[in-house]
Design an enzyme around this catalytic site. Structure first.
Site, PDB file in Angstrom:
ATOM      1  N   ASP A  11       0.781  -1.245   0.000  1.00 58.74           N
ATOM      2  CA  ASP A  11       0.000   0.000   0.000  1.00 58.74           C
ATOM      3  C   ASP A  11       0.815   1.298   0.000  1.00 58.74           C
ATOM      4  O   ASP A  11       0.456   2.257   0.696  1.00 58.74           O
ATOM      5  CB  ASP A  11      -0.951   0.019   1.205  1.00 58.74           C
ATOM      6  CG  ASP A  11      -1.984  -1.098   1.159  1.00 58.74           C
ATOM      7  OD1 ASP A  11      -2.012  -1.848   0.178  1.00 58.74           O
ATOM      8  OD2 ASP A  11      -2.763  -1.215   2.126  1.00 58.74           O
ATOM      9  N   ASP A  53      -4.497  -1.067  -2.036  1.00 59.19           N
ATOM     10  CA  ASP A  53      -5.919  -0.903  -1.767  1.00 59.19           C
ATOM     11  C   ASP A  53      -6.583  -0.477  -3.071  1.00 59.19           C
ATOM     12  O   ASP A  53      -6.050   0.393  -3.783  1.00 59.19           O
ATOM     13  CB  ASP A  53      -6.141   0.193  -0.713  1.00 59.19           C
ATOM     14  CG  ASP A  53      -6.202  -0.340   0.707  1.00 59.19           C
ATOM     15  OD1 ASP A  53      -6.024  -1.559   0.909  1.00 59.19           O
ATOM     16  OD2 ASP A  53      -6.425   0.468   1.632  1.00 59.19           O
ATOM     17  N   HIS A  55     -10.342   0.203  -3.522  1.00 58.35           N
ATOM     18  CA  HIS A  55     -11.692   0.181  -2.967  1.00 58.35           C
ATOM     19  C   HIS A  55     -12.750   0.686  -3.954  1.00 58.35           C
ATOM     20  O   HIS A  55     -12.466   1.586  -4.754  1.00 58.35           O
ATOM     21  CB  HIS A  55     -11.758   1.079  -1.722  1.00 58.35           C
ATOM     22  CG  HIS A  55     -10.941   0.595  -0.575  1.00 58.35           C
ATOM     23  ND1 HIS A  55     -11.104  -0.645   0.002  1.00 58.35           N
ATOM     24  CD2 HIS A  55      -9.940   1.206   0.133  1.00 58.35           C
ATOM     25  CE1 HIS A  55     -10.256  -0.772   1.010  1.00 58.35           C
ATOM     26  NE2 HIS A  55      -9.532   0.326   1.099  1.00 58.35           N
ATOM     27  N   HIS A  72     -10.720   6.580   0.626  1.00 54.96           N
ATOM     28  CA  HIS A  72      -9.321   6.591   0.174  1.00 54.96           C
ATOM     29  C   HIS A  72      -9.099   5.456  -0.816  1.00 54.96           C
ATOM     30  O   HIS A  72      -9.826   4.472  -0.819  1.00 54.96           O
ATOM     31  CB  HIS A  72      -8.357   6.433   1.363  1.00 54.96           C
ATOM     32  CG  HIS A  72      -8.528   5.142   2.106  1.00 54.96           C
ATOM     33  ND1 HIS A  72      -9.461   5.012   3.116  1.00 54.96           N
ATOM     34  CD2 HIS A  72      -7.932   3.930   1.986  1.00 54.96           C
ATOM     35  CE1 HIS A  72      -9.420   3.775   3.585  1.00 54.96           C
ATOM     36  NE2 HIS A  72      -8.497   3.092   2.910  1.00 54.96           N
ATOM     37  N   LYS A  97      -6.550  -5.391  -3.376  1.00 59.94           N
ATOM     38  CA  LYS A  97      -7.373  -5.845  -2.253  1.00 59.94           C
ATOM     39  C   LYS A  97      -8.386  -4.776  -1.875  1.00 59.94           C
ATOM     40  O   LYS A  97      -8.327  -3.649  -2.364  1.00 59.94           O
ATOM     41  CB  LYS A  97      -6.489  -6.194  -1.055  1.00 59.94           C
ATOM     42  CG  LYS A  97      -5.673  -5.018  -0.522  1.00 59.94           C
ATOM     43  CD  LYS A  97      -4.664  -5.485   0.517  1.00 59.94           C
ATOM     44  CE  LYS A  97      -3.816  -4.351   1.068  1.00 59.94           C
ATOM     45  NZ  LYS A  97      -4.564  -3.373   1.854  1.00 59.94           N
ATOM     46  N   CYS A 141      -2.270  -2.632   7.654  1.00 55.93           N
ATOM     47  CA  CYS A 141      -2.085  -3.552   6.531  1.00 55.93           C
ATOM     48  C   CYS A 141      -0.767  -4.309   6.585  1.00 55.93           C
ATOM     49  O   CYS A 141      -0.703  -5.464   6.164  1.00 55.93           O
ATOM     50  CB  CYS A 141      -2.255  -2.803   5.215  1.00 55.93           C
ATOM     51  SG  CYS A 141      -3.921  -2.098   5.062  1.00 55.93           S
TER      52      CYS A 141
END
Length: 195
Positions: A11, A53, A55, A72, A97, A141
């Site tokens: 990340d 990430d 999302h 975010h 993810k 994370c």
């Protein structure tokens, strides 16, 4: 470094660096260090994996969906891009993810590669036995990824000079590293990769 080792970068994205939606103090500082480490792994013929990430706009992970975090790393936005000073070598794997609207997706072991394989499957296919882990953020994370690596049967070494903590409560980052050690993981500096 030895055969069976791999580098996992967690990340290192714009939204987790200064100026981003959820900045970690000094988050950008790990990008150039991890770039150098990644090049050393690649030069040794060892795998490099970057987790991100990724999302959806609406998810239980965000405050609007009942979570604790502001929006975010939303798919396709500049904040979700890897930090510009993070230079991945040719052939590096990118895994994503946090794509489910109903799951947080802290751990890189929740991530899937572009071909749909979960991270653990990618690692086993590459013959990986030990992961060196750096990135953001230590107590979220990075810790979750290290714990899941250990649970999945991989050795895990968290690179303490290549991570940064949120430290919402003072000492959260240090406590996370203590958890990793208690679970059987190692904590070391990037100097250990040359041993």
């Amino acid at each position: 470094m030895q055969p069976g080792d791999a580098l996992l970068i967690v990340d290192v994205q714009n939204d987790f660096c200064p100026g981003g939606a959820l900045p970690v103090a000094g988050g950008d500082e790990v990008a150039s260090l991890l770039s150098d480490v990644a090049q050393r792994f690649a030069s040794a013929g060892l795998p490099v994996i970057a987790a991100r990430d990724w999302h959806p706009a609406e998810t239980v992970h965000f405050q609007g969906g009942g979570g604790v975090w502001p929006p975010h790393c939303i798919q396709g936005t500049p904040g979700a891009e890897l930090h510009p000073t993070l230079r991945l070598p040719a052939g590096a794997w990118l895994v994503s993810k946090g794509m489910s609207p109903t799951h947080d997706g802290y751990s890189a072991f929740d991530a899937v590669a572009e071909d749909g394989r979960p991270l653990a499957g990618v690692l086993r296919g590459l013959g990986v036995r030990r992961l060196f882990i750096g990135g953001l953020a230590t107590e979220y994370c990075v810790r979750a990824s290290a714990e899941d690596a250990l649970s999945a049967g991989f050795a895990a070494v968290v690179l303490e000079d290549a991570i940064r903590a949120v430290d919402m409560q003072p000492g959260d980052g240090a406590a996370a590293l203590a958890v990793v050690r208690a679970r059987g993981g190692e904590v070391a500096t990037t100097a250990v990769i040359d041993e």
